[in-house]
Structures are given as structure tokens and as C-alpha cells.
Write a protein that holds these residues in place. Structure first.
Motif, PDB file in Angstrom:
ATOM      1  N   VAL A  60       0.856  -0.951   0.023  1.00 47.87           N
ATOM      2  CA  VAL A  60       0.123  -0.032   0.032  1.00 47.87           C
ATOM      3  C   VAL A  60       0.897   1.192   0.088  1.00 47.87           C
ATOM      4  O   VAL A  60       1.605   1.784   1.001  1.00 47.87           O
ATOM      5  CB  VAL A  60      -1.096  -0.134   1.399  1.00 47.87           C
ATOM      6  N   GLN A  61       1.014   2.154  -1.115  1.00 47.61           N
ATOM      7  CA  GLN A  61       1.651   3.279  -1.208  1.00 47.61           C
ATOM      8  C   GLN A  61       0.936   4.313  -1.309  1.00 47.61           C
ATOM      9  O   GLN A  61      -0.076   4.680  -1.939  1.00 47.61           O
ATOM     10  CB  GLN A  61       2.595   3.046  -2.589  1.00 47.61           C
ATOM     11  N   ILE A  62       1.569   5.564  -0.916  1.00 44.29           N
ATOM     12  CA  ILE A  62       1.187   6.884  -1.162  1.00 44.29           C
ATOM     13  C   ILE A  62       1.260   7.421  -2.313  1.00 44.29           C
ATOM     14  O   ILE A  62       2.311   7.321  -2.764  1.00 44.29           O
ATOM     15  CB  ILE A  62       1.713   7.789   0.144  1.00 44.29           C
ATOM     16  N   ILE A  63       0.457   7.885  -3.060  1.00 43.79           N
ATOM     17  CA  ILE A  63       0.428   8.443  -4.226  1.00 43.79           C
ATOM     18  C   ILE A  63       0.246  10.113  -4.623  1.00 43.79           C
ATOM     19  O   ILE A  63       0.214  10.501  -5.507  1.00 43.79           O
ATOM     20  CB  ILE A  63      -0.385   7.597  -5.348  1.00 43.79           C
ATOM     21  N   ARG A  64      -0.254  10.416  -3.351  1.00 42.46           N
ATOM     22  CA  ARG A  64      -0.646  11.851  -3.212  1.00 42.46           C
ATOM     23  C   ARG A  64      -0.188  12.542  -1.735  1.00 42.46           C
ATOM     24  O   ARG A  64      -0.561  11.689  -1.032  1.00 42.46           O
ATOM     25  CB  ARG A  64      -1.967  12.356  -3.423  1.00 42.46           C
ATOM     26  N   PHE A  65       0.231  13.652  -1.899  1.00 42.42           N
ATOM     27  CA  PHE A  65       0.690  14.090  -0.508  1.00 42.42           C
ATOM     28  C   PHE A  65      -0.373  14.317   0.568  1.00 42.42           C
ATOM     29  O   PHE A  65      -1.431  14.797   0.339  1.00 42.42           O
ATOM     30  CB  PHE A  65       1.422  15.491  -0.598  1.00 42.42           C
TER      31      PHE A  65
END
Length: 198
Positions: A176-181
């Protein structure tokens, strides 16, 4: 005196057998036989021969006197969904009949599963708003016991109706990765990432 009559496979002269790709080498696939109604032994002895492509010939063997088809190599060496075997029955008077055996291979034997088996299938992760884009914040734990691609490939998606889909993605490895700050939406202090799998 009665003459020789040809052997014959049962109508419609074709049969399909389904086996798993985990079937052991040396095991029987099926037996495909013809009938010869001649009463005289010089005409009613039937032998069998097989014509197929090189791949199937490396996987299957036909016993010429019994019509028994056996597996002689691992099915995981190939990825075909089916194999066509053309079988000819010949009596000892030289008359023939031809039938076909289609061997269908089930390569998708297992459903993907969440781990641990039986759950729970939820987790809470605390992250700071300044975490960088594409950083992994959690790794999903799943399995698929199929031994061949693409049947053991796991695909994840985030429920599109949730706000989390705007901020997170899930890689093919289950990260699970962050794609938007996260600092963009400071009014939001919690995201529920609902994962669709498969």
C-alpha cells in the motif's frame, strides 16, 4: 464365411478429459478403446496409435494394446489449456477407425486467500502527513497456491468510491503506497483503504 469388419470408436468419436496440472507423471489420464465385432480372432485384435504435436507427444503416451493414455512428464513444463490426441484403432485385418481425445488441463486450482486464514483482515496504520509519495505504508498478506502464472498472479484494487483511492495505490506485491501528499487534505485525519482482492 463372414469378412472382416472395421473397429469403431463410440459416437461421436471424440471425448474430453479434464485433469489438474498437478497430476503426477506416470498416472493414467484415460483409456480410449474401440469395439471390433468380428468373432474371428484373426480379425478382432485391435491395436492403437496416436498422432499429435511434439509438445503433447512429450507429455502423453498411448499403450498400443490397451488404449490407455498416461502422463509421462510434468504438465507445468507447458502452459497450454488443452491437448488434442488423434487415436487410430487398427484391427489385425488392416481396417481402421479414428477418434480424438481432448485433454483439458485445469491450471487454476486455488482461489487467492487473505492471510492469516480465518482473519482478521483489517489493520490500523499510523502515518505522518509528510510521508513521501510512493512510500509503502503497509504490505498486504495474501497467497495463491497455484504454481503457474498467470493463475498465481494477485491483483489488488482500492474501492473507487472511497476517498482513500485518491491518496493510495496497491502494487502487485501488495504494498500500500502513498500516491498523493497527505498534507493536501489536512482536514482529513483518517482514510479507510477498502481493498478488492481479487
Amino acid at each position: 464365411m463372414h469378412g472382416n469388419t472395421a473397429p469403431f470408436f463410440p459416437a461421436p468419436k471424440t471425448t474430453t478429459v479434464t485433469i489438474p496440472n498437478t497430476r503426477n507423471s506416470g498416472s493414467e489420464v484415460t483409456t480410449y478403446t474401440a469395439t471390433d465385432n468380428d468373432a474371428r480372432s484373426e480379425f478382432n485384435q485391435v491395436t492403437y496409435s496416436m498422432v499429435t504435436d511434439a509438445t503433447a507427444a512429450s507429455l502423453f503416451r498411448l499403450e498400443p494394446t490397451s488404449g490407455r493414455i498416461t502422463l509421462i512428464s510434468s504438465l507445468t513444463a507447458d502452459d497450454a489449456q488443452r491437448y488434442l490426441l488423434t487415436i487410430t484403432a487398427t484391427d489385425n485385418g488392416g481396417l481402421t477407425d479414428t477418434g480424438t481425445v481432448t485433454v483439458s488441463v485445469n491450471r487454476n486450482l486455488n482461489d487467492p486467500q487473505w492471510l492469516p486464514t480465518g482473519g482478521p483482515y483489517s489493520a490500523t496504520v499510523n502515518v505522518t502527513e509528510n510521508r513521501p509519495v510512493l512510500e509503502t505504508v503497509y504490505t498486504l498478506s495474501t497467497q495463491d497456491l497455484d504454481i503457474q502464472e498467470p493463475f498465481n498472479t494477485r491483483i489488488y484494487s482500492i474501492l473507487s468510491t472511497s476517498g482513500a483511492a485518491q491518496h493510495f495505490q496497491i502494487s502487485s506485491q501488495g504494498n500500500v503506497q502513498i500516491i498523493r501528499f497527505l498534507s493536501i487534505d489536512r482536514a482529513v485525519n483518517q482514510y479507510v483503504v477498502s481493498v478488492i482482492f481479487p
